[in-house]
Design an enzyme around this catalytic site. Structure first.
Site, PDB file in Angstrom:
ATOM      1  N   LYS A  25     -26.518  -3.166  30.572  1.00 25.27           N
ATOM      2  CA  LYS A  25     -26.941  -1.525  30.341  1.00 25.27           C
ATOM      3  C   LYS A  25     -28.413  -1.709  29.519  1.00 25.27           C
ATOM      4  O   LYS A  25     -29.202  -0.809  30.168  1.00 25.27           O
ATOM      5  CB  LYS A  25     -25.951  -0.911  29.204  1.00 25.27           C
ATOM      6  CG  LYS A  25     -24.501  -0.950  29.465  1.00 25.27           C
ATOM      7  CD  LYS A  25     -23.721  -0.354  28.419  1.00 25.27           C
ATOM      8  CE  LYS A  25     -23.580  -1.160  27.327  1.00 25.27           C
ATOM      9  NZ  LYS A  25     -23.227  -2.488  27.368  1.00 25.27           N
ATOM     10  N   THR A  26     -28.688  -2.550  28.807  1.00 27.88           N
ATOM     11  CA  THR A  26     -29.849  -2.437  28.053  1.00 27.88           C
ATOM     12  C   THR A  26     -31.119  -3.151  28.966  1.00 27.88           C
ATOM     13  O   THR A  26     -32.177  -2.319  28.954  1.00 27.88           O
ATOM     14  CB  THR A  26     -29.864  -3.447  26.999  1.00 27.88           C
ATOM     15  OG1 THR A  26     -28.852  -3.256  25.906  1.00 27.88           O
ATOM     16  CG2 THR A  26     -31.135  -3.496  26.219  1.00 27.88           C
TER      17      THR A  26
ATOM     18  N   ASP B 101     -30.805   1.489  21.806  1.00 32.84           N
ATOM     19  CA  ASP B 101     -29.638   0.442  22.343  1.00 32.84           C
ATOM     20  C   ASP B 101     -28.533   0.374  21.454  1.00 32.84           C
ATOM     21  O   ASP B 101     -28.758   0.471  20.356  1.00 32.84           O
ATOM     22  CB  ASP B 101     -30.560  -0.834  22.394  1.00 32.84           C
ATOM     23  CG  ASP B 101     -29.479  -1.826  23.070  1.00 32.84           C
ATOM     24  OD1 ASP B 101     -28.999  -1.382  24.075  1.00 32.84           O
ATOM     25  OD2 ASP B 101     -29.622  -3.005  22.899  1.00 32.84           O
TER      26      ASP B 101
END
Length: 742
Positions: free
Chosen positions: A554-555, A608
């Site tokens: 995801k990051t 995040d």
């Protein structure tokens, strides 16, 4: 004493200068008419007087019949300056040096006789008239440190000669001090005063002629050394000075009050202080009083408030004396947020901060209003300033000095490299327009630092080269090249409000592997979202939530979208930056990141791991509601007009965000799936991990299994398996994969 046919070195007796016909105010040494003829014979009106310590002083002579031959009459001030007393016999000689003409004389003014506060304000024009009259009458010879006395508005003032600038062709130095002859029309005068004396240029009393001379006729923005602030200057002029172009009488008749204050706010290094300083050059006004905010504060009770009152005292005295004809007084507060914080916001304080704010509010717009002041405050924390100070009638003009655009950056670079061009130090391959296009989100200070860094690289390169000829000849060969600017951009100067590329290296160390059509579609969708933020006037704010399992990338995907956006500002908020921080500290950190993003025209903020930011604990479902609420507010808050913002957040727990309704704060929701067996084979092939034979064996083994794993975990397993012997790598990979997926 016998009559002298030619003035010769001889002794005279010092006597008190008589007061008749104001001889004691003439600033001349008074001699008998018979004695003075000795000086006239040599075509001079100036003598040297040597005291008992052997030091000589220059005096301009004048004659009067009341002085006995052989005597020289001096005032008390003259005797004090020369170290003389009545009854002393001194050696007097002709002043024989060349007579330089004083082009400019700087006087320091002190007050001799007591005067009331209202009489401590003097017209500069009146002072010049009185001094010029004596220059014309006596042709005074001036010497540095010399003291003169004049009566101005019935007050005796002492003028000390601080410096003399002569015509250049002749320079006379006597006793280590410059000496020059005065002239009524050719000698300019400059005055400095102490805090008890105020000078003003009394306005001309002409009706219906307007006051358009408030703007300095020599003013030229190109000569001020400011780049990219043309529009700001125009706005300041329109809002703050337009009313001052009318005649004071007309303004008084209409009952109009001038703008009394303005607030310049914006990022550090964008030219707020420089702009405020140059406003003083733009106006025909008093020399601005420049005050650093913290200088006002004092540990003694009442002293801080007294410091505020002293700043306004000259304007009050002048308005009392001249009324609507009073000149403009400018007070510049640098870092005004240091003394004007929101009242009641400083916990545990003694109340000094609140008292200073109250005193400033009273002086600007209290019961006794001043219409001859202009307050300029500067800060990069506008949110900290008390709201009462920002209303109309006080600091009513609010001007944001933002990051310069490309045209502004080109102006700034041209200013800082102009002397290089003039000295032929700048290479022809340096194209400033290209540098300006590559320095997006640079402040003026950072652009100046870039020029210095490039110059330092050129100097180091020059020092490393073997020199031929003299050092002067070698210095002429210094050249600042385009490569110097490129290397400085790459290694030396990074914009505070720029793109943090070091984050990309950390979060995208393995790049982005497009292991399925779904990932390709996500990237295409993200590109559309970025274009929407960049070009659409209807959506200045777009927020995207990316969720997926732990290790699903995801990051990395979020930072990839930020990188592809091409936005000049990018920040990543990660939980590891806030380890050990309190809830309030976390909220302030998030707020600062978003406030910084508003400084740039185009910005991207990546938040995040939301559940870690809000301190979520699955045991008991505990979390920080304060941080969660702050995050939801910031993700929905639109940036200022003319600014655009893309917010990308990541989370591994979309169920939690849905229950807490945090998900509703985002415009789009992107879910990243975990890798299945087919996707694992695709990733291994794209990574070129193992041999084709091993990948085939792994594929056959995975067909029998139902596996879901994040790509981040997969990359870690591949790295671990590659540490084994070649023939054991595929078996090790399968074993580690089973352990991870179980």
């Amino acid at each position: 004493m016998a009559k002298m046919t030619a003035f010769q070195k001889t002794t005279f007796e010092i006597i008190q200068c008589p007061t008749e016909e104001n001889l004691n105010m003439s600033n001349c040494a008074i001699l008998n008419e018979w004695d003075i003829k000795g000086v006239s014979c040599l075509e001079s009106d100036h003598i040297e007087v040597k005291n008992n310590q052997g030091k000589s002083y220059i005096f301009t002579t004048s004659s009067h019949s009341s002085i006995e031959p052989g005597s020289i009459g001096l005032s008390q001030l003259q005797m004090k300056w020369a170290g003389l007393e009545t009854g002393h016999r001194v050696v007097v000689d002709q002043f024989r040096s060349k007579k330089a003409l004083a082009q400019e004389v700087s006087f320091e003014i002190g007050i001799s006789t007591p005067a009331t506060a209202s009489k401590n304000c003097f017209s500069t024009n009146s002072i010049k008239d009185v001094i010029s009259e004596q220059f014309e009458k006596h042709n005074l010879m001036l010497m540095e440190t010399q003291q003169l006395q004049f009566v101005i508005s019935d007050v005796l003032l002492i003028f000390t000669v601080k410096s003399i600038k002569s015509d250049g062709s002749i320079t006379s130095v006597f006793q280590n001090h410059k000496v020059a002859k005065s002239h009524k029309d050719q000698t300019k005068m400059d005055f400095k005063t102490n805090k008890s004396i105020y000078l003003t240029d009394e306005p001309e009393r002409k009706k219906d002629k307007g006051n358009s001379n408030i703007i300095n006729p020599d003013f030229d923005i190109k000569n001020l050394g400011i780049g990219g602030l043309d529009k700001d200057f125009k706005k300041i002029f329109r809002q703050a000075f337009a009313s001052r172009l009318c005649s004071p009488e007309k303004i008084d008749q209409m009952g109009i009050e001038h703008v009394k204050g303005m607030l310049l706010h914006g990022p550090p290094g964008c030219g707020k202080t420089l702009l405020a300083r140059q406003i003083g050059k733009m106006l025909n006004a008093r020399e601005p009083q420049i005050v650093n905010g913290p200088e006002i504060l004092n540990k003694h009770v009442g002293e801080s408030e007294e410091n505020i009152r002293k700043l306004f005292e000259p304007a009050e005295i002048e308005q009392e004396k001249f009324g609507v004809k009073s000149g403009l007084h400018i007070i510049i507060f640098d870092e005004i947020d240091a003394i004007c914080k929101q009242r009641g916001s400083v916990a545990g304080s003694s109340g000094v901060n609140d008292s200073v704010v109250n005193q400033l509010l009273t002086k600007i717009d209290g019961m006794k209003r001043l219409n001859n002041i202009l307050i300029i405050g500067m800060t990069n924390r506008r949110d900290m300033i008390d709201e009462a100070l920002l209303r109309p009638g006080r600091l009513e003009v609010h001007l944001e000095i933002g990051l310069p655009d490309e045209v502004g950056r080109l102006q700034i670079l041209s200013i800082h490299t102009q002397k290089m061009k003039d000295s032929q130090t700048l290479s022809d391959d340096v194209i400033l327009r290209e540098i300006a296009s590559r320095t997006e989100n640079f402040t003026g200070a950072e652009l100046a630092g870039l020029v210095r860094a490039a110059l330092s690289r050129a100097l180091v390169r020059h020092q490393e080269q073997p020199k031929a000829g003299s050092d002067v000849e070698a210095d002429h060969k210094i050249l600042v090249c385009f490569q110097d600017f490129e290397e400085s951009l790459e290694n030396d100067i990074k914009p505070a409000f720029g793109f943090q590329r070091e984050n990309l290296k950390y979060f995208m160390s393995h790049g982005i592997i497009e292991w399925s059509k779904g990932i390709k579609q996500i990237l295409k969708k993200s590109a559309v979202i970025c274009d929407q933020v960049r070009s659409s006037n209807k959506t200045p704010l777009v927020s995207v939530l990316i969720t997926g399992g732990v290790g699903s990338g995801k990051t990395a995907l979020a930072t990839k979208i930020a990188d592809d956006s091409g936005f000049p500002f990018m920040r990543v908020c990660t939980p590891d930056n806030l380890i050990g921080s309190s809830e309030a500290a976390k909220c302030q950190y998030l707020k600062k990141v978003f406030l910084d993003s508003y400084k740039s025209p185009l910005s991207c903020v990546v938040v995040d791991d939301i559940e870690r930011l809000i301190d979520y604990n699955p045991h008991g479902s505990q979390f920080s509601n304060l941080v969660a609420q702050a995050l939801m507010i910031l993700c929905k808050k639109h940036p200022p007009l003319g600014h655009r913002l893309l917010v990308i957040a990541t989370s591994s727990n979309d169920d939690l965000l849905s229950k807490m309704e945090i998900e509703k704060s985002f415009d789009s929701h992107i879910k990243i799936p975990l890798l299945n067996a087919e996707a694992i084979n695709t990733v291994l092939e794209k990574m070129e991990a193992f041999t084709p034979e091993d990948r085939s064996r792994i594929s056959e083994n995975l067909q029998k299994r139902k596996i879901s794993i994040g790509i981040k975990s997969l990359i870690r397993i591949v790295a671990a398996a590659e540490q084994q012997e070649p023939e054991m790598r595929h078996l090790s990979f399968i074993s580690l994969l089973e352990d991870e997926a179980s």
